[in-house]
Design an enzyme around this catalytic site. Structure first.
Site, PDB file in Angstrom:
ATOM      1  CG  ASP A  87      -2.161   0.979   1.041  1.00 53.43           C
ATOM      2  OD1 ASP A  87      -1.636   2.338   0.555  1.00 53.43           O
ATOM      3  OD2 ASP A  87      -3.158   0.349   1.427  1.00 53.43           O
ATOM      4  CB  THR A 147     -14.339  -8.108  -1.953  1.00 52.58           C
ATOM      5  OG1 THR A 147     -12.674  -8.135  -0.601  1.00 52.58           O
ATOM      6  CG2 THR A 147     -14.683  -9.916  -1.363  1.00 52.58           C
ATOM      7  CG  ASP A 184     -18.483  -9.776  -3.461  1.00 50.94           C
ATOM      8  OD1 ASP A 184     -19.725 -10.304  -3.700  1.00 50.94           O
ATOM      9  OD2 ASP A 184     -18.848  -8.400  -3.194  1.00 50.94           O
ATOM     10  CD  GLU A 208     -19.637  -5.493 -10.017  1.00 53.49           C
ATOM     11  OE1 GLU A 208     -21.299  -4.688  -9.569  1.00 53.49           O
ATOM     12  OE2 GLU A 208     -18.798  -5.764  -9.919  1.00 53.49           O
ATOM     13  CG  HIS A 244     -20.955  -5.748  -6.197  1.00 54.52           C
ATOM     14  ND1 HIS A 244     -20.769  -4.943  -7.043  1.00 54.52           N
ATOM     15  CD2 HIS A 244     -20.785  -5.363  -4.571  1.00 54.52           C
ATOM     16  CE1 HIS A 244     -19.861  -4.052  -6.513  1.00 54.52           C
ATOM     17  NE2 HIS A 244     -19.860  -4.152  -4.959  1.00 54.52           N
ATOM     18  CB  ILE A 245     -23.349 -10.312  -1.128  1.00 56.67           C
ATOM     19  CG1 ILE A 245     -22.440 -11.517  -1.558  1.00 56.67           C
ATOM     20  CG2 ILE A 245     -24.253 -10.591  -2.622  1.00 56.67           C
ATOM     21  CD1 ILE A 245     -23.073 -12.933  -1.212  1.00 56.67           C
ATOM     22  N   GLY A 246     -21.037  -7.833  -1.215  1.00 54.21           N
ATOM     23  CA  GLY A 246     -19.705  -7.744   0.553  1.00 54.21           C
ATOM     24  C   GLY A 246     -20.076  -6.748   1.378  1.00 54.21           C
ATOM     25  CB  ALA A 247     -22.302  -4.074   2.096  1.00 57.49           C
TER      26      ALA A 247
HETATM   27  P1  NAD Z   1     -10.340   2.027   2.259  1.00 63.50           P
HETATM   28  O1  NAD Z   1      -9.564   3.127   0.700  1.00 63.50           O
HETATM   29  O2  NAD Z   1     -10.375   2.563   3.684  1.00 63.50           O
HETATM   30  O3  NAD Z   1      -8.992   1.347   1.757  1.00 63.50           O
HETATM   31  C1  NAD Z   1      -7.982   1.670   0.621  1.00 63.50           C
HETATM   32  C2  NAD Z   1      -6.755   1.536   0.649  1.00 63.50           C
HETATM   33  O4  NAD Z   1      -5.970   1.175  -1.216  1.00 63.50           O
HETATM   34  C3  NAD Z   1      -6.453   2.299   1.582  1.00 63.50           C
HETATM   35  O5  NAD Z   1      -5.145   2.040   2.808  1.00 63.50           O
HETATM   36  C4  NAD Z   1      -5.141   3.098  -0.012  1.00 63.50           C
HETATM   37  O6  NAD Z   1      -3.899   3.966   0.737  1.00 63.50           O
HETATM   38  C5  NAD Z   1      -4.956   2.130  -0.831  1.00 63.50           C
HETATM   39  N1  NAD Z   1      -4.244   1.905  -2.154  1.00 63.50           N
HETATM   40  C6  NAD Z   1      -4.992   3.189  -2.542  1.00 63.50           C
HETATM   41  N2  NAD Z   1      -3.846   3.202  -4.121  1.00 63.50           N
HETATM   42  C7  NAD Z   1      -3.382   1.844  -4.269  1.00 63.50           C
HETATM   43  C8  NAD Z   1      -2.706   1.232  -4.892  1.00 63.50           C
HETATM   44  N3  NAD Z   1      -2.655   1.527  -6.216  1.00 63.50           N
HETATM   45  N4  NAD Z   1      -2.256   0.325  -4.009  1.00 63.50           N
HETATM   46  C9  NAD Z   1      -2.303  -0.276  -3.035  1.00 63.50           C
HETATM   47  N5  NAD Z   1      -2.820   0.037  -2.383  1.00 63.50           N
HETATM   48  C10 NAD Z   1      -3.728   1.275  -2.669  1.00 63.50           C
HETATM   49  O7  NAD Z   1     -11.137   1.471   1.671  1.00 63.50           O
HETATM   50  P2  NAD Z   1     -11.999  -0.131   2.051  1.00 63.50           P
HETATM   51  O8  NAD Z   1     -13.020   0.884   2.793  1.00 63.50           O
HETATM   52  O9  NAD Z   1     -10.760  -0.967   3.139  1.00 63.50           O
HETATM   53  O10 NAD Z   1     -12.412  -0.418   1.067  1.00 63.50           O
HETATM   54  C11 NAD Z   1     -11.455  -1.584  -0.403  1.00 63.50           C
HETATM   55  C12 NAD Z   1     -11.824  -1.517  -1.388  1.00 63.50           C
HETATM   56  O11 NAD Z   1     -13.566  -2.337  -1.328  1.00 63.50           O
HETATM   57  C13 NAD Z   1     -12.583  -0.416  -1.890  1.00 63.50           C
HETATM   58  O12 NAD Z   1     -12.951  -0.658  -3.967  1.00 63.50           O
HETATM   59  C14 NAD Z   1     -14.410  -0.418  -1.844  1.00 63.50           C
HETATM   60  O13 NAD Z   1     -15.283   0.630  -3.534  1.00 63.50           O
HETATM   61  C15 NAD Z   1     -14.497  -1.495  -1.778  1.00 63.50           C
HETATM   62  N6  NAD Z   1     -15.801  -2.354  -0.895  1.00 63.50           N
HETATM   63  C16 NAD Z   1     -16.007  -3.680  -1.165  1.00 63.50           C
HETATM   64  C17 NAD Z   1     -17.718  -3.807  -1.595  1.00 63.50           C
HETATM   65  C18 NAD Z   1     -18.242  -5.365  -2.207  1.00 63.50           C
HETATM   66  O14 NAD Z   1     -19.401  -5.029  -1.800  1.00 63.50           O
HETATM   67  N7  NAD Z   1     -17.697  -6.174  -1.880  1.00 63.50           N
HETATM   68  C19 NAD Z   1     -17.897  -3.616  -0.061  1.00 63.50           C
HETATM   69  C20 NAD Z   1     -17.163  -2.382   0.789  1.00 63.50           C
HETATM   70  C21 NAD Z   1     -16.066  -2.048   0.227  1.00 63.50           C
END
Ligand code: NAD
Length: 304
Positions: free
Chosen positions: A170, A225, A251, A256, A277-280
C-alpha cells in the site's frame, strides 16, 4: 422543506427516520437515468447506493443539489470531481461494511482453497467427486494484501489468527501490526493467496494483468472483493486455463451483472468461486451504513 430523493433501496427504518423529520420532503423510488435527469433540478439531497450512476450530466442539471449521499464505501459511481467543482458535498460511510467484506473475503478464500462451491454443485447434481477435490490449507501460507486500508486491515487481523504470514502493499501505509509491508513485486513473488482491497483508480485499473500474474507464484489463489476493474479478467481467464492461477474467488466484476461473453466464460471455469457483489450485504452492515449515513446527513443539514 428540504427536498430529498432516495434513488436506491435503503433500510426501511432509515427511510422512516428520514420521513419522520418535518424539515424534509422525502421521495424514494429508483429512477432510471432519463427520469432522474428530469427530476434532479428539484432535488437538494440525493441518496444512492451503488446502482445509481451520478454522472456529470446529472450533477450539472441538479441546480439545487447541495448533497450527494452514498450509502456505502466506493465513490466510483459518483463523479466526485464535478460535484466538488459545483460546490456539492459528497458523503459516504467508510468503514460501516468493513467487517462484512472482510468476512466474505475469508469465506471466498476458504471456498477457493477447499472447493466448497464445486463440492456443493457436484453433490446437488448427484456426483461424488471426493477424490477430485483435494484442496490446500490456509495455515502457514503467505497472504498478500494489496491495499491495507479499512477492509484490508480486518482481513489481515483474521489471517494472522488463521496462522498465515501476512504481507501487504500500500503506497500510503508504512506499518500495520503483524504485517510486513513490501513492494508489489515482492508481494507477487511470495504470496500463496492474493487479496485486493484498493479503490478503483487510474493506478489500480487492471493492476492484476498478464504481466503482474506472470510475477506471481504458480498456483496462486486470487480473491477480489474490491472493484471488478482492478483485475483484467481476460488475463485472469487465460491464467486460470493455463493453471498458473489455481483458483479465483470474485465478488465483483468489471461488468456487473457479468453476463457478457468473457465473464460468462470465466464463470464457467471450475476454478472460480463467485458471488454477486454481496460484500456489504449483511443485516449488520446495512444497519450500520444507514445509521452512519443518517447521522452524517443530519449533522450536515443541522437537523437534530
Ligand atoms: P480504504 O480507503 O479504507 O482502503 C483502501 C486502501 O487502498 C488505502 O489504504 C489506500 O492507501 C490503498 N491504495 C490506494 N491506491 C493503492 C494502490 N495503487 N496500490 C495499493 N494500495 C492502494 O477502502 P476500504 O473501505 O478498505 O475499501 C476497499 C475496497 O473495497 C474499495 O474498492 C471499496 O469500493 C470496496 N468495497 C467493496 C464492497 C463489496 O460489496 N464487495 C463493499 C465495500 C467496499
Amino acid at each position: 422543506m428540504i427536498r430529498v430523493h432516495v434513488n436506491d433501496p435503503l433500510e426501511k427504518e432509515a427511510i422512516e427516520m428520514l420521513k419522520a423529520k418535518p424539515q424534509l420532503n422525502v421521495t424514494c423510488e429508483h429512477l432510471e437515468k432519463e427520469k432522474l435527469l428530469a427530476m434532479i433540478p428539484e432535488i437538494e439531497v440525493l441518496i444512492v447506493r451503488s446502482a445509481t450512476k451520478v454522472t456529470a450530466d446529472v450533477i450539472e442539471r441538479g441546480t439545487k443539489l447541495r448533497l450527494i449521499c452514498r450509502a456505502g464505501v466506493g465513490l466510483d459511481n459518483i463523479d466526485v470531481e464535478t460535484a466538488q467543482k459545483r460546490g456539492i458535498k459528497v458523503l459516504n460511510t467508510p468503514g460501516a461494511s468493513a467487517i462484512s467484506v472482510a468476512e466474505l473475503t475469508f469465506g471466498l478464500m476458504l471456498a477457493a482453497a477447499r472447493h466448497i462451491a464445486r463440492g456443493t454443485l457436484d453433490l446437488k447434481n448427484g456426483i461424488w467427486t471426493k477424490k477430485d477435490l483435494e484442496g490446500v490449507e490456509l495455515f502457514g501460507k503467505t497472504l498478500g494484501i494489496i491495499g491495507i486500508g479499512t477492509i484490508g486491515r480486518e482481513v489481515a487481523k483474521r489471517a494472522i489468527v488463521f496462522g498465515m504470514n501476512v504481507v501487504a502493499y500500500d503506497p500510503y501505509v508504512q506499518r500495520f501490526e503483524g504485517v510486513r509491508i513490501v513492494n508489489l513485486d515482492e508481494l507477487y513473488a511470495v504470496s500463496d493467496f492474493i487479496t485486493l482491497h484498493v479503490p478503483l483508480t487510474k493506478e489500480t485499473k487492471h493492476l492484476i494483468n498478464a504481466e503482474s500474474i506472470a510475477k506471481m507464484k504458480d498456483g496462486v489463489i486470487i480473491v477480489n472483493t474490491s472493484r471488478g476493474g482492478v483485475i483484467d479478467e481476460a488475463a485472469l481467464y487465460d491464467a486460470l486455463v493455463k493453471r498458473k492461477v489455481y483458483a479465483a474467488a470474485l465478488d465483483v466484476f468489471e461488468v456487473e451483472p457479468p453476463n457478457d461473453e468473457l465473464r460468462k466464460k470465466l464463470l464457467q471455469l471450475p476454478y472460480i468461486v463467485a458471488t454477486p457483489h454481496i460484500g456489504a450485504s449483511t443485516i449488520e452492515a446495512q444497519t450500520r451504513v444507514a445509521k452512519e449515513l443518517l447521522q452524517r446527513l443530519f449533522e450536515e443539514l443541522k437537523i437534530s
